[in-house]
Design a protein around this motif. Structure first.
Motif, PDB file in Angstrom:
ATOM      1  N   THR A  47       0.744  -1.109  -0.032  1.00  0.00           N
ATOM      2  CA  THR A  47       0.010  -0.113   0.083  1.00  0.00           C
ATOM      3  C   THR A  47       0.826   1.194  -0.042  1.00  0.00           C
ATOM      4  O   THR A  47       0.568   2.189  -0.668  1.00  0.00           O
ATOM      5  N   LYS A  50       1.887   2.554  -3.537  1.00  0.00           N
ATOM      6  CA  LYS A  50       0.928   2.510  -4.472  1.00  0.00           C
ATOM      7  C   LYS A  50       0.644   4.040  -4.902  1.00  0.00           C
ATOM      8  O   LYS A  50       0.881   4.941  -3.940  1.00  0.00           O
ATOM      9  N   TYR A  53      -4.577   6.681  -6.305  1.00  0.00           N
ATOM     10  CA  TYR A  53      -5.821   6.355  -6.744  1.00  0.00           C
ATOM     11  C   TYR A  53      -6.069   4.940  -6.685  1.00  0.00           C
ATOM     12  O   TYR A  53      -7.091   4.316  -6.881  1.00  0.00           O
ATOM     13  N   GLU A  54      -4.856   4.040  -6.074  1.00  0.00           N
ATOM     14  CA  GLU A  54      -4.939   2.661  -6.224  1.00  0.00           C
ATOM     15  C   GLU A  54      -5.341   2.075  -5.073  1.00  0.00           C
ATOM     16  O   GLU A  54      -5.372   0.952  -4.840  1.00  0.00           O
ATOM     17  N   THR A  56      -7.344   2.605  -2.408  1.00  0.00           N
ATOM     18  CA  THR A  56      -8.686   2.183  -1.860  1.00  0.00           C
ATOM     19  C   THR A  56      -9.412   1.242  -3.064  1.00  0.00           C
ATOM     20  O   THR A  56     -10.695   1.018  -2.964  1.00  0.00           O
ATOM     21  N   THR A  57      -8.855   0.729  -4.018  1.00  0.00           N
ATOM     22  CA  THR A  57      -9.473   0.123  -5.176  1.00  0.00           C
ATOM     23  C   THR A  57      -9.831  -1.165  -4.654  1.00  0.00           C
ATOM     24  O   THR A  57      -9.187  -1.721  -3.787  1.00  0.00           O
ATOM     25  N   TYR A  58     -10.849  -1.810  -5.227  1.00  0.00           N
ATOM     26  CA  TYR A  58     -11.374  -3.327  -4.680  1.00  0.00           C
ATOM     27  C   TYR A  58     -11.843  -3.899  -6.134  1.00  0.00           C
ATOM     28  O   TYR A  58     -12.424  -3.307  -6.743  1.00  0.00           O
ATOM     29  N   ILE A  60      -8.304  -5.906  -4.176  1.00  0.00           N
ATOM     30  CA  ILE A  60      -7.174  -5.170  -3.911  1.00  0.00           C
ATOM     31  C   ILE A  60      -6.043  -5.782  -4.724  1.00  0.00           C
ATOM     32  O   ILE A  60      -6.197  -6.854  -5.030  1.00  0.00           O
ATOM     33  N   ARG A  61      -5.132  -5.020  -5.410  1.00  0.00           N
ATOM     34  CA  ARG A  61      -4.027  -5.506  -6.203  1.00  0.00           C
ATOM     35  C   ARG A  61      -2.690  -5.486  -5.136  1.00  0.00           C
ATOM     36  O   ARG A  61      -2.497  -4.603  -4.519  1.00  0.00           O
TER      37      ARG A  61
ATOM     38  N   PHE B 153     -12.280  -1.353   2.392  1.00  0.00           N
ATOM     39  CA  PHE B 153     -11.224  -1.724   1.468  1.00  0.00           C
ATOM     40  C   PHE B 153      -9.954  -2.279   2.311  1.00  0.00           C
ATOM     41  O   PHE B 153      -8.860  -2.371   2.095  1.00  0.00           O
ATOM     42  N   TRP B 158     -11.116  -8.435   1.751  1.00  0.00           N
ATOM     43  CA  TRP B 158     -10.766  -8.976   0.494  1.00  0.00           C
ATOM     44  C   TRP B 158     -10.360 -10.542   0.524  1.00  0.00           C
ATOM     45  O   TRP B 158     -10.646 -11.029  -0.304  1.00  0.00           O
TER      46      TRP B 158
END
Lengths: 293, 318
Positions: A47, A50, A53-54, A56-58, A60-61, B153, B158
């Motif tokens: 995290t 990152k 913008y990435e 809190t994307t879901y 998760i990458r 998140f 997840w």
């Protein structure tokens, strides 16, 4: 002679696994648990790298699309007071470690090597204080320091460091008791006083436990957040531990998780480094001095 | 001892003072040096430990906010607090988290340490990894877990999603708030495994061998050799766990601030607010002393019960 049938590859593998059953089972369990324990850290670092913008994307990458190393630079630039906080922590840790090493060695020496009336009862007190729940002294200690006008100063830490601590006294005393008394007597014969005996004869032999004291004290002071929140109101004086918690509620920075995680990683790093460095010293200390505890 | 007596007799020290010279025997000088060396600790003890305890007890008998004159109220602070609903609730929350952290955490630590005791290659790597969470534990992990447990998140939801489970509102519902904290404690339970590991390695192998010869299977060996041998360590962990667990405060304050509808409000958190927010210093001191008594009672209970299950090498059976 009957011909030996050639076993198939699968059954060979099966037999290998069955024979090394314990290893297979052990390794897989260890691996699973290690991943579970390490996963939060992995996520923290990922995290922190990152782009904003990435975060809190879901879904998760785990691997950031771009590796933003500059997050780590931006933490120190954009989080107000962050460098100051780090320096404060450094100062508190220095005071704490130096104080602990000096004071506890002196006190443990008195209990381990010197004879004086009241030694046993006093040591009993040292032991019982070790287990004393802090709850019953928190409030008065705060009030005492307030009355001494020591709020928003580092005096509580200074006094705490230089007045010894039961656990370290106990640990150092135990170690000293294992050192032969002949050393003291030989030094006495040569005309050395008590303090000289301590400093020149005993301390060089105390490398391993003193490093242990230094490491524990470092971890304790560096991580300490409770004393900071009690005694400090001025943001400039916060140690990094308090700062890390405080910025979460900061309007400009608190929601930028990549920065918060970068700060967390920076915060954790010294602890891991110190631990690894000290580990080597432990082994070295035991091997070189040949003293076994 | 004769040798020392001769040394004492033969060595006196002259110290010049205003009144002339003072002869101090070796013994006296040794004691003087000793007192000087331990004086920082002793003075701090008198002020910040003994003095503080007396001060807080005295304070608990008053109604004091330091803005208005203090009023003596005797033990009514105590009786009022015991009847307060927050007393029961905060104690329940604290005991809940303590209970599960210990009774789930200890088996985890123990199992982990037994794993780490295997002689596999690279085991030191695993030992380090297991110890990491506990080493680093503290506010950094509270901040980290606060985000991991985030409903939208966070990492945990997840992972649940990966196996097809629905997301859980960890820190925002009363059902899940306390278990979240317990979960975080379990994660750090790997640290305790190092302590158990040392104890496990101290168990003499002959015991296992003779047990096997007598026909004991793996489970029986565990129950009758391993457990008794490491019971002192378990005892120590239990006692320190209780003393620490009853005073839990930082995790709840930093992560949930008392939790949704007071579900993670621990005893210490109530105390903190009573003193620093409401400025009821006398009342808070009474709360402190009551907690102290509770801790002492629980610890005493464990000590008493220890005779039944803690095994010390070389102990004489009655």
């Amino acid at each position: 002679m009957p011909a030996r049938a050639q076993p198939g590859l699968l059954s060979q593998a099966g037999r290998y696994l069955r024979r090394h059953r314990l290893q297979f089972f052990g390794y897989s369990l260890l691996l699973f648990l290690s991943v579970s324990f390490a996963f939060p850290f992995v996520w923290m670092v990922s995290t922190s790298l990152k782009p904003a913008y990435e975060v809190t994307t879901y879904p998760i990458r785990l691997i950031p699309s771009i590796w933003r190393w500059d997050n780590y630079v931006r933490v120190w630039q954009e989080v107000p007071w962050a460098p100051r906080w780090a320096l404060n922590s450094l100062l508190l840790v220095e005071i704490g470690v130096v104080g602990a090493v000096i004071s506890n060695t002196m006190i443990a020496y008195a209990f381990a090597r010197l004879r004086f009336p009241g030694r046993e009862p006093l040591f009993m007190i040292v032991l019982s204080v070790m287990m004393l729940p802090g709850v019953v002294t928190v409030i008065p200690n705060y009030l005492i320091w307030t009355k001494l006008k020591a709020l928003d100063t580092y005096w509580p830490w200074v006094v705490g460091a230089f007045t010894g601590s039961s656990f370290y006294i106990f640990m150092l005393r135990q170690y000293m008791l294992s050192l032969p008394y002949d050393l003291d007597e030989a030094a006495r014969m040569d005309g050395a006083g008590y303090i000289r005996t301590l400093v020149q004869i005993l301390v060089p032999l105390l490398r391993a436990p003193l490093i242990a004291v230094a490491v524990f004290q470092f971890l304790g002071i560096y991580n300490d957040f409770f004393s900071a929140i009690l005694f400090l109101r001025n943001v400039r004086l916060f140690p990094l531990s308090l700062g890390l918690v405080a910025i979460r509620s900061h309007p400009q920075v608190g929601w930028r998780l990549e920065l918060v995680m970068a700060m967390s990683t920076c915060f954790i790093l010294p602890m891991i480094i110190v631990y690894f460095v000290a580990q080597q010293y432990f082994i070295e200390g035991v091997v070189l001095t040949g003293v076994r505890r | 001892m004769r040798g020392r007596a001769l040394m004492v007799a033969g060595q006196t020290v002259r110290i010049l003072s205003k009144r002339g010279s003072l002869h101090l025997s070796q013994r006296r000088r040794e004691a003087l040096v000793a007192y000087m060396l331990i004086s920082p600790w002793f003075i701090a003890f008198l002020i910040f430990t003994a003095g503080s305890m007396a001060y807080s007890f005295g304070l608990s008998l008053y109604k004091a906010d330091f803005l208005t004159p203090a009023k003596f109220v005797g033990l009514s602070n105590y009786s009022r607090w015991v009847r307060d609903e927050m007393f029961g609730l905060s104690l329940y929350n604290t005991l809940y988290m303590l209970f599960f952290s210990i009774f789930l955490g200890m088996p985890v630590s123990l199992a982990a340490s037994m794993l780490l005791n295997l002689h596999l290659r690279g085991i030191t790597f695993f030992r380090t990894v297991f110890y990491m969470p506990a080493l680093v534990s503290g506010i950094a992990t509270f901040v980290l877990w606060n985000i991991i447990l985030n409903k939208d998140f966070g990492l945990l939801n997840w992972l649940l999603g990966l196996v097809g489970l629905p997301p859980v509102p960890w820190l925002t519902t009363t059902t899940w708030a306390k278990p979240s904290i317990v979960l975080m404690n379990l994660w750090a339970a790997g640290g305790g495994s190092i302590l158990y590991l040392a104890a496990l390695q101290a168990v003499p192998q002959e015991l296992y061998e003779s047990a096997s010869i007598d026909g004991a299977g793996r489970w029986a060996r565990f129950r009758h050799v391993t457990l008794p041998q490491i019971s002192p360590t378990i005892f120590l962990t239990l006692v320190t766990g209780i003393i620490g667990g009853l005073q839990v405060f930082l995790s709840t304050m930093v992560m949930t601030n008392g939790g949704p509808y007071y579900s993670t409000t621990t005893y210490m958190l109530v105390l903190y607010r009573t003193a620093w927010r409401d400025l009821k210093w006398g009342y808070a001191s009474a709360q402190a002393w009551l907690l102290f008594i509770i801790i002492m009672l629980l610890t005493l209970l464990v000590f008493r019960s220890s005779a039944l299950w803690v095994y010390y090498e070389g102990e004489l059976k009655k």
